[in-house]
Scaffold this active site. Structure first.
Site, PDB file in Angstrom:
ATOM      1  N   GLY A  12       1.154  -1.060   0.368  1.00 51.86           N
ATOM      2  CA  GLY A  12      -0.072   0.217   0.004  1.00 51.86           C
ATOM      3  C   GLY A  12       0.629   1.534  -0.039  1.00 51.86           C
ATOM      4  N   ASP A  14       0.862   3.756   2.385  1.00 54.24           N
ATOM      5  CA  ASP A  14       2.431   3.851   3.782  1.00 54.24           C
ATOM      6  C   ASP A  14       3.293   2.733   3.682  1.00 54.24           C
ATOM      7  OD1 ASP A  14       0.474   5.556   3.981  1.00 54.24           O
ATOM      8  OD2 ASP A  14      -0.075   5.655   5.931  1.00 54.24           O
ATOM      9  N   ASP A  59      -2.339 -13.020   5.433  1.00 55.91           N
ATOM     10  CA  ASP A  59      -3.641 -12.464   5.412  1.00 55.91           C
ATOM     11  C   ASP A  59      -3.907 -12.268   6.779  1.00 55.91           C
ATOM     12  OD1 ASP A  59      -6.808 -11.915   5.013  1.00 55.91           O
ATOM     13  OD2 ASP A  59      -6.592 -12.518   2.736  1.00 55.91           O
ATOM     14  N   ALA A  83      -5.047  -3.243   5.123  1.00 56.54           N
ATOM     15  CA  ALA A  83      -6.350  -2.797   5.656  1.00 56.54           C
ATOM     16  C   ALA A  83      -7.241  -2.817   4.442  1.00 56.54           C
ATOM     17  CB  ALA A  83      -6.884  -1.853   6.849  1.00 56.54           C
ATOM     18  N   THR A 126      -6.665   5.618  13.168  1.00 62.03           N
ATOM     19  CA  THR A 126      -7.226   6.879  12.095  1.00 62.03           C
ATOM     20  C   THR A 126      -8.193   8.258  12.720  1.00 62.03           C
ATOM     21  OG1 THR A 126      -8.742   7.434   9.904  1.00 62.03           O
ATOM     22  CG2 THR A 126      -8.777   5.327  11.357  1.00 62.03           C
ATOM     23  N   GLU A 128     -10.259   8.822  11.470  1.00 62.73           N
ATOM     24  CA  GLU A 128     -11.766   8.717  11.061  1.00 62.73           C
ATOM     25  C   GLU A 128     -12.451   8.336  11.856  1.00 62.73           C
ATOM     26  OE1 GLU A 128     -14.449   8.422   7.500  1.00 62.73           O
ATOM     27  OE2 GLU A 128     -13.369   9.720   7.920  1.00 62.73           O
ATOM     28  N   TYR A 150     -16.040   1.250   8.339  1.00 61.52           N
ATOM     29  CA  TYR A 150     -14.325   1.592   8.310  1.00 61.52           C
ATOM     30  C   TYR A 150     -14.236   2.269  10.268  1.00 61.52           C
ATOM     31  CZ  TYR A 150      -9.550   3.927   7.937  1.00 61.52           C
ATOM     32  OH  TYR A 150      -8.570   3.739   7.354  1.00 61.52           O
ATOM     33  N   LYS A 154     -11.720   0.405  12.969  1.00 61.47           N
ATOM     34  CA  LYS A 154     -10.939   0.993  12.948  1.00 61.47           C
ATOM     35  C   LYS A 154     -10.667   1.122  14.728  1.00 61.47           C
ATOM     36  CE  LYS A 154      -7.710   1.281   9.528  1.00 61.47           C
ATOM     37  NZ  LYS A 154      -6.199   0.549   9.788  1.00 61.47           N
TER      38      LYS A 154
HETATM   39  P1  NAP Z   1      -3.991   0.999   0.995  1.00 67.63           P
HETATM   40  O1  NAP Z   1      -2.811   1.895  -0.098  1.00 67.63           O
HETATM   41  O2  NAP Z   1      -5.398   0.782   0.350  1.00 67.63           O
HETATM   42  O3  NAP Z   1      -2.754   0.337   1.844  1.00 67.63           O
HETATM   43  C1  NAP Z   1      -4.078  -1.198   1.795  1.00 67.63           C
HETATM   44  C2  NAP Z   1      -2.474  -2.445   2.448  1.00 67.63           C
HETATM   45  O4  NAP Z   1      -3.933  -3.510   2.569  1.00 67.63           O
HETATM   46  C3  NAP Z   1      -2.387  -2.705   0.546  1.00 67.63           C
HETATM   47  O5  NAP Z   1      -0.957  -3.265   0.859  1.00 67.63           O
HETATM   48  C4  NAP Z   1      -3.196  -3.991   0.821  1.00 67.63           C
HETATM   49  O6  NAP Z   1      -2.593  -5.106   0.088  1.00 67.63           O
HETATM   50  C5  NAP Z   1      -3.061  -4.244   2.669  1.00 67.63           C
HETATM   51  N1  NAP Z   1      -4.115  -5.402   2.451  1.00 67.63           N
HETATM   52  C6  NAP Z   1      -5.659  -4.960   2.734  1.00 67.63           C
HETATM   53  N2  NAP Z   1      -6.214  -6.030   2.759  1.00 67.63           N
HETATM   54  C7  NAP Z   1      -5.639  -6.820   3.645  1.00 67.63           C
HETATM   55  C8  NAP Z   1      -5.256  -8.525   3.804  1.00 67.63           C
HETATM   56  N3  NAP Z   1      -7.060  -9.164   4.363  1.00 67.63           N
HETATM   57  N4  NAP Z   1      -4.060  -9.098   4.087  1.00 67.63           N
HETATM   58  C9  NAP Z   1      -3.071  -8.352   4.198  1.00 67.63           C
HETATM   59  N5  NAP Z   1      -3.217  -7.095   3.822  1.00 67.63           N
HETATM   60  C10 NAP Z   1      -3.558  -6.681   3.352  1.00 67.63           C
HETATM   61  O7  NAP Z   1      -3.602   2.435   2.695  1.00 67.63           O
HETATM   62  P2  NAP Z   1      -2.780   3.219   3.373  1.00 67.63           P
HETATM   63  O8  NAP Z   1      -3.205   4.985   2.593  1.00 67.63           O
HETATM   64  O9  NAP Z   1      -1.147   2.963   2.936  1.00 67.63           O
HETATM   65  O10 NAP Z   1      -2.957   2.938   4.549  1.00 67.63           O
HETATM   66  C11 NAP Z   1      -1.933   2.334   5.552  1.00 67.63           C
HETATM   67  C12 NAP Z   1      -3.019   1.873   6.617  1.00 67.63           C
HETATM   68  O11 NAP Z   1      -3.010   3.298   7.714  1.00 67.63           O
HETATM   69  C13 NAP Z   1      -4.285   1.457   6.722  1.00 67.63           C
HETATM   70  O12 NAP Z   1      -4.756   0.294   7.565  1.00 67.63           O
HETATM   71  C14 NAP Z   1      -5.585   2.618   6.571  1.00 67.63           C
HETATM   72  O13 NAP Z   1      -6.644   2.141   6.912  1.00 67.63           O
HETATM   73  C15 NAP Z   1      -4.481   3.224   7.512  1.00 67.63           C
HETATM   74  N6  NAP Z   1      -4.764   4.816   7.651  1.00 67.63           N
HETATM   75  C16 NAP Z   1      -4.267   5.459   7.095  1.00 67.63           C
HETATM   76  C17 NAP Z   1      -4.625   6.780   6.426  1.00 67.63           C
HETATM   77  C18 NAP Z   1      -4.058   7.598   5.012  1.00 67.63           C
HETATM   78  O14 NAP Z   1      -5.118   8.144   4.614  1.00 67.63           O
HETATM   79  N7  NAP Z   1      -3.137   6.953   4.158  1.00 67.63           N
HETATM   80  C19 NAP Z   1      -5.078   7.659   7.368  1.00 67.63           C
HETATM   81  C20 NAP Z   1      -4.762   6.905   8.598  1.00 67.63           C
HETATM   82  C21 NAP Z   1      -5.178   5.963   8.186  1.00 67.63           C
HETATM   83  P3  NAP Z   1      -3.583  -5.367  -1.860  1.00 67.63           P
HETATM   84  O15 NAP Z   1      -2.443  -3.977  -2.088  1.00 67.63           O
HETATM   85  O16 NAP Z   1      -2.741  -6.316  -2.177  1.00 67.63           O
HETATM   86  O17 NAP Z   1      -4.660  -4.766  -1.248  1.00 67.63           O
HETATM   87  O1  F7E Z   2     -12.223  11.260   1.308  1.00 72.35           O
HETATM   88  C1  F7E Z   2     -15.305  13.879  -0.436  1.00 72.35           C
HETATM   89  C2  F7E Z   2     -15.130  12.561   0.674  1.00 72.35           C
HETATM   90  O2  F7E Z   2     -11.906   8.798   0.387  1.00 72.35           O
HETATM   91  C3  F7E Z   2     -12.148  12.613   1.568  1.00 72.35           C
HETATM   92  C4  F7E Z   2      -8.758   6.868   3.865  1.00 72.35           C
HETATM   93  O3  F7E Z   2      -7.826   6.681   4.135  1.00 72.35           O
HETATM   94  O4  F7E Z   2      -9.192   9.428   4.910  1.00 72.35           O
HETATM   95  C5  F7E Z   2      -9.481   8.421   4.099  1.00 72.35           C
HETATM   96  O5  F7E Z   2     -10.599   8.524   4.211  1.00 72.35           O
HETATM   97  C6  F7E Z   2     -13.328  13.353   1.712  1.00 72.35           C
HETATM   98  C7  F7E Z   2     -14.757  12.559   2.016  1.00 72.35           C
HETATM   99  O6  F7E Z   2     -10.669  10.013   1.928  1.00 72.35           O
HETATM  100  C8  F7E Z   2     -15.491  12.112  -3.507  1.00 72.35           C
HETATM  101  O7  F7E Z   2     -16.961  12.631   1.153  1.00 72.35           O
HETATM  102  C9  F7E Z   2     -15.853  14.165  -2.198  1.00 72.35           C
HETATM  103  O8  F7E Z   2     -15.485  13.344   2.988  1.00 72.35           O
HETATM  104  O9  F7E Z   2      -9.842  10.340   0.621  1.00 72.35           O
HETATM  105  P1  F7E Z   2     -11.626  10.220   0.993  1.00 72.35           P
HETATM  106  P2  F7E Z   2     -11.732   9.829   3.448  1.00 72.35           P
HETATM  107  O10 F7E Z   2     -12.610   9.310   3.895  1.00 72.35           O
HETATM  108  O11 F7E Z   2     -11.029  10.292   4.304  1.00 72.35           O
HETATM  109  C10 F7E Z   2      -8.444   8.266   6.391  1.00 72.35           C
HETATM  110  C11 F7E Z   2      -8.201   9.132   7.194  1.00 72.35           C
HETATM  111  C12 F7E Z   2      -8.478   7.156   5.989  1.00 72.35           C
HETATM  112  O12 F7E Z   2      -8.334   6.571   8.009  1.00 72.35           O
HETATM  113  C13 F7E Z   2      -9.569   5.700   4.901  1.00 72.35           C
HETATM  114  O13 F7E Z   2      -8.273   4.923   4.559  1.00 72.35           O
HETATM  115  O14 F7E Z   2     -13.684  13.664   0.578  1.00 72.35           O
HETATM  116  N1  F7E Z   2     -14.990  13.137  -1.197  1.00 72.35           N
HETATM  117  N2  F7E Z   2     -16.164  14.061  -3.753  1.00 72.35           N
HETATM  118  C14 F7E Z   2     -14.970  12.392  -2.198  1.00 72.35           C
HETATM  119  N3  F7E Z   2     -14.186  10.956  -2.232  1.00 72.35           N
HETATM  120  C15 F7E Z   2     -13.531  10.993  -2.727  1.00 72.35           C
HETATM  121  N4  F7E Z   2     -12.760   9.333  -2.964  1.00 72.35           N
HETATM  122  N5  F7E Z   2     -13.838  10.329  -4.313  1.00 72.35           N
HETATM  123  C16 F7E Z   2     -15.225  11.846  -4.903  1.00 72.35           C
HETATM  124  O15 F7E Z   2     -15.881  11.686  -5.417  1.00 72.35           O
END
Ligand code: NAP
Ligand code: F7E
Length: 323
Positions: A12, A14, A59, A83, A126, A128, A150, A154
């Protein structure tokens, strides 16, 4: 001796940046990878580290596979980043999201408790979890109120991490990270959806961009900065929980304006509001207070939203031009 780390979710966004950071620090990096029918290593390839990782099949939904991977890796540090991370999909796949994002954390913690209690543990929590916010600026003491399957899953993952720390003395920390983005962000998330569309519109390959609630506000940072905070948490003597954020919140609308203006376009000429992208329950605004991470970890965000968006648009212009 060099340290070793096991990263779940290594493919992913991160996971890729964290693997690069740890490799640069001399770690041996193991990555738990769930079986997929398609190639999922493009991010690791873009960072030039695809061949430097020891991949372990597993997994998070499968406790046995997690145990086996942990026993093979014998890691000093475990980063649980795996995740189902897309909020929108969590209403369509609530049970999978609950199993992977919630119970999957217990699978990891239980494996550590039984087979490797000296391993330090990071849980990817998160913003969220704050959902319907209970304070204007959210910090470690703000009550949670998740607004999606979600967020609910979390929150379980967060509390089970706290519980295993308090029950069994594990060095288990939870990073409450606000939104963080990069050129490696999945295309379904709004920033990357926008920067990819900006590149396509600029290069004449697309005309409009359909979005949902563009009045939502998010505290957006750069993923490359945020993985440093993860690592810092596991270097502390005591495990703890930390908010990681920029302390600045921006509407999706203004983020669009920044992205389109960078290539001399006006977002209002291209963005179309489409009800299909609205969510059953929305998180209207998030704004983090990273004061504790600054004080205790010496961590501060280095990248502004403007430079982050420019970095993402630049990367997408190159990708789209190559197609
Ligand atoms: P991401 O790009 O969606 O990466 C998620 C990773 O989890 C991918 O490598 C995916 O593998 C793997 N995965 C999914 N289902 C799995 C399973 N059943 N068993 C093992 N691995 C699995 O997410 P990210 O943005 O890097 O975020 C990393 C973590 O931080 C996540 O837990 C996310 O919820 C959390 N988080 C993200 C944000 C953000 O803004 N990015 C903020 C707060 C928290 P595949 O590639 O094979 O699908
Ligand atoms: O949406 C609005 C949508 O999907 C951001 C994940 O990494 O951060 C992420 O979750 C905002 C929301 O991220 C579209 O409704 C409008 O208000 O980019 P997003 P998210 O839902 O904030 C948190 C911290 C995590 O932990 C999660 O894993 O944007 N929005 N129009 C839209 N969002 C999407 N995706 N697509 C649209 O067309």
């Amino acid at each position: 001796m060099n340290k070793s780390a096991l990263i779940t979710g290594v493919t992913g966004q991160d996971g890729a940046y964290l693997a690069k950071l740890l490799l640069e620090k001399g770690y041996r990096v193991h990555g738990l990878v769930a079986r997929r029918s398609t190639d999922t290593r493009w991010r690791l390839r873009e960072l030039g580290i695809e061949r430097e990782i020891n991949y372990l099949d597993g997994d998070l939904a499968d406790a046995c596979s997690v145990q086996r991977a942990l026993l093979k890796a014998c890691p000093d540090e475990v980063y649980n980043l795996g995740a189902q991370s897309f909020v929108g999909s969590s209403w369509d796949q609530p049970v999978t999201t609950g199993i992977v994002d919630g119970l999957g954390v217990t699978h990891m913690l239980e494996a550590i408790r039984q087979f490797s209690p000296q391993s330090r543990f990071y849980q990817a929590s998160t913003s969220e979890m704050f959902g319907l916010i209970q304070a204007e600026r959210q910090d470690e003491s703000t009550p949670f109120y998740p607004r999606s399957p979600y967020g609910v899953a979390k929150l379980y993952g967060h509390w089970i991490t706290v519980n295993y720390r308090e029950s069994f003395g594990l060095h288990a920390s939870s990073g409450i990270l606000f939104n963080h983005e990069s050129p490696l962000r999945g295309i379904e998330f709004v920033t990357r959806k926008v920067t990819d569309a900006v590149a396509r519109i600029k290069l004449g390959k697309q005309r409009e961009l359909r979005l949902g609630n563009i009045d939502a506000k998010r505290d957006w940072g750069f993923a490359g900065d945020y993985v440093e905070a993860m690592w810092l948490m596991l270097q502390q003597e005591q495990a703890d929980d930390y908010v990681v954020a920029t302390g600045v919140t921006t509407t999706v609308r203004d983020m669009c304006r920044i992205a389109f203006e960078y290539v001399e376009l006006n977002y209002e000429d291209h963005v179309v509001i489409d009800p299909a992208f609205f969510r059953p329950a929305e998180v209207e605004v998030l704004l983090g207070n990273p004061g504790k991470a600054e004080r205790m970890l010496g961590w501060t965000p280095k990248t502004s939203l403007e430079s982050l968006i420019r970095m993402m648009v630049d990367a997408d212009l190159v990708r789209v031009a190559k197609e």
